[in-house]
Design an enzyme around this catalytic site. Structure first.
Site, mmCIF file in Angstrom:
data_model
loop_
_atom_site.group_PDB
_atom_site.id
_atom_site.type_symbol
_atom_site.label_atom_id
_atom_site.label_comp_id
_atom_site.label_asym_id
_atom_site.label_seq_id
_atom_site.Cartn_x
_atom_site.Cartn_y
_atom_site.Cartn_z
ATOM 1 N N ASP A 163 -7.008 -0.985 31.324
ATOM 2 C CA ASP A 163 -5.580 -1.202 31.548
ATOM 3 C C ASP A 163 -5.316 -0.970 33.034
ATOM 4 O OD1 ASP A 163 -5.653 1.480 31.952
ATOM 5 O OD2 ASP A 163 -4.268 2.002 30.343
ATOM 6 N N ASP A 184 -5.138 -2.621 20.763
ATOM 7 C CA ASP A 184 -5.761 -1.337 21.088
ATOM 8 C C ASP A 184 -4.801 -0.244 20.679
ATOM 9 O OD1 ASP A 184 -3.913 -1.751 23.574
ATOM 10 O OD2 ASP A 184 -4.505 0.351 23.628
ATOM 11 N N CYS A 187 -15.670 1.448 1.809
ATOM 12 C CA CYS A 187 -16.082 1.498 3.221
ATOM 13 C C CYS A 187 -17.587 1.758 3.352
ATOM 14 C CB CYS A 187 -15.286 2.575 3.946
ATOM 15 S SG CYS A 187 -15.661 2.689 5.705
ATOM 16 N N CYS A 244 -19.028 2.987 6.229
ATOM 17 C CA CYS A 244 -19.327 3.849 7.380
ATOM 18 C C CYS A 244 -20.136 5.077 6.951
ATOM 19 C CB CYS A 244 -18.048 4.262 8.111
ATOM 20 S SG CYS A 244 -17.181 5.672 7.389
ATOM 21 N N CYS A 293 -18.191 7.619 4.736
ATOM 22 C CA CYS A 293 -17.907 7.255 3.348
ATOM 23 C C CYS A 293 -19.172 7.086 2.509
ATOM 24 C CB CYS A 293 -17.065 5.977 3.310
ATOM 25 S SG CYS A 293 -15.445 6.217 4.065
ATOM 26 N N HIS A 321 -14.591 6.976 10.640
ATOM 27 C CA HIS A 321 -14.093 6.181 9.519
ATOM 28 C C HIS A 321 -12.855 5.368 9.919
ATOM 29 C CE1 HIS A 321 -12.476 4.771 5.802
ATOM 30 N NE2 HIS A 321 -11.333 5.330 6.151
HETATM 31 ZN ZN LIG Z 1 -15.493 4.953 6.021
#
Ligand SMILES: [Zn+2]
Length: 375
Positions: free
Chosen positions: A90, A268, A306, A308, A311, A337
């Site tokens: 930015d 963002d 999920c 990730c 999870c 997550h």
């Molecule tokens: Zn997750």
């Protein structure tokens, strides 16, 4: 370099591909925010593991500490932070106008006090452009005058005029710097507050200045009611060129869905990591506060859909334990997550656009996330 191709559309929503010096990005895309050259609590490997393709770093923060010269000595921003995929910086405009140290604005630039050492500093369009050039991100942003969401028309007009004058100066400086080595592009920021006629005029004037490779919409999600932001995006959308459209500072799931529906491609926000550190997780059924007692002995994952690390490895009961015991791992796991959640959300939106079924997908998503019967 810096090509954008729209591959599919569903209503105003678009699925695209943006080519940058450090890689190709599929849109819609959510970019995690690495304020200090690091996405808080997450390593570059973590970011790669959750599918992040583009990361934002803050020019203001890196300028006051450690200083862009230090970053340059350590191989420029990509090498400095260990991230080899695309980066966006930015311009520092938002920080100098919103942080405590803001002192004075005139046509030359902004005077502010460093939050690190208290020293007086000045940021001008040329300086903001030079600092970003030295940092070396793929995408640099023009230095703009940001006003609060509720600013009246006279204030918003004044800021728009200054932003337009500054844009010409940023563009000129960037052209000179970029003359021999086309490794960075500069995107303009459309301001104008909640005033459609100012934004329409600003857009026309930005496009008259020449060719751009992308366009940011700034000054929304800064305190005005959400309905105002959605309405503004809806009214602007038919007037926007085919460039990638970046809605700055927006990152709550329902806002991403509403903005993609209105033709936005890039986002963002610090929300996924900030909320994660506070124990709040995004899930398909709405936010979950992992500190709540109901999760004490809950064997289920945070989000069963999920993929990730958080999870697929840990129970809600364990995650709650980490937060109650104030263990650092909890901050990392929820941040990881939440970033994955928003990246998967963008992936799901892209798939729905490619099926030309964004409207029904969004209605179903809202029914589950917001627990509403209607879209
Ligand atoms: Zn997750």
């Amino acid at each position: 370099m810096f090509e954008f191709e729209i591959q599919a559309a569903s209503g105003a929503a678009r699925a695209g591909r943006l080519t940058l010096p450090h890689g190709t990005i599929e849109t819609p895309v959510f970019m995690p925010v690495g304020t200090q050259g690091t996405v808080r609590a997450l390593s570059p490997n973590d970011l790669r593991s959750v599918g992040a393709t583009l990361v934002l770093a803050n020019t203001y923060h890196l300028h006051v500490r450690p200083g862009e010269q230090v970053v340059e000595k350590l191989g420029a921003l990509h090498r400095f932070m260990g991230w080899d995929r695309p980066l966006l910086t930015d311009s520092g405009g938002f920080q100098v106008f919103s942080l405590e140290g803001f002192r004075r604005v005139d046509d030359d630039g902004v005077e502010f006090q460093s939050h690190v050492d208290g020293g007086r500093r000045t940021l001008t369009p040329e300086r903001a452009t030079e600092i970003q050039w030295t940092l070396g991100a793929d995408i640099a942003m023009a230095f703009d005058h940001v006003v609060p969401g509720g600013a009246d028309e006279a204030i918003a007009r004044d800021a728009l005029e200054r932003t337009m004058r500054w844009l010409e100066r940023c563009r000129k400086r960037h052209k000179d710097l970029n003359a021999s080595d086309d490794h960075q592009t500069l995107w303009p920021i459309l301001q104008g507050g909640a005033h459609l006629q100012l934004r329409t005029e600003g857009l026309r004037r930005i496009l008259e200045l020449g060719d751009w490779t992308g366009l940011a919409i700034g000054g929304l999600s800064v305190g005005e009611p959400k309905a105002v932001m959605y309405d503004m995006l809806e009214r602007l959308e038919p007037k926007l060129p085919a460039l990638p459209r970046y809605l700055m500072g927006v990152g709550f799931p329902q806002d991403l869905v509403a903005a993609v529906e209105r033709g936005v491609d890039l986002f963002d926000c610090v929300a996924p990591t900030r909320n994660g550190r506070n124990g709040s997780a995004f899930t398909p059924d709405g936010p979950v506060n992992i500190r709540n007692a109901e999760h004490r002995a809950d064997p289920r994952p945070l989000d069963a859909t999920c993929d990730c690390e958080t999870c697929t490895t840990f129970s809600r009961g364990y995650l709650r334990h980490l937060f109650v015991a104030e263990e650092l791992l909890g901050l990392r796991l929820l941040s990881l997550h939440n970033v994955r959640y928003l990246i998967r959300l963008a992936e799901a939106m892209r798939a729905a656009i490619r099926r030309n079924a964004f409207g029904p997908w969004a209605a179903e998503w809202r029914r589950r996330y917001l627990h509403t019967g209607s879209a």
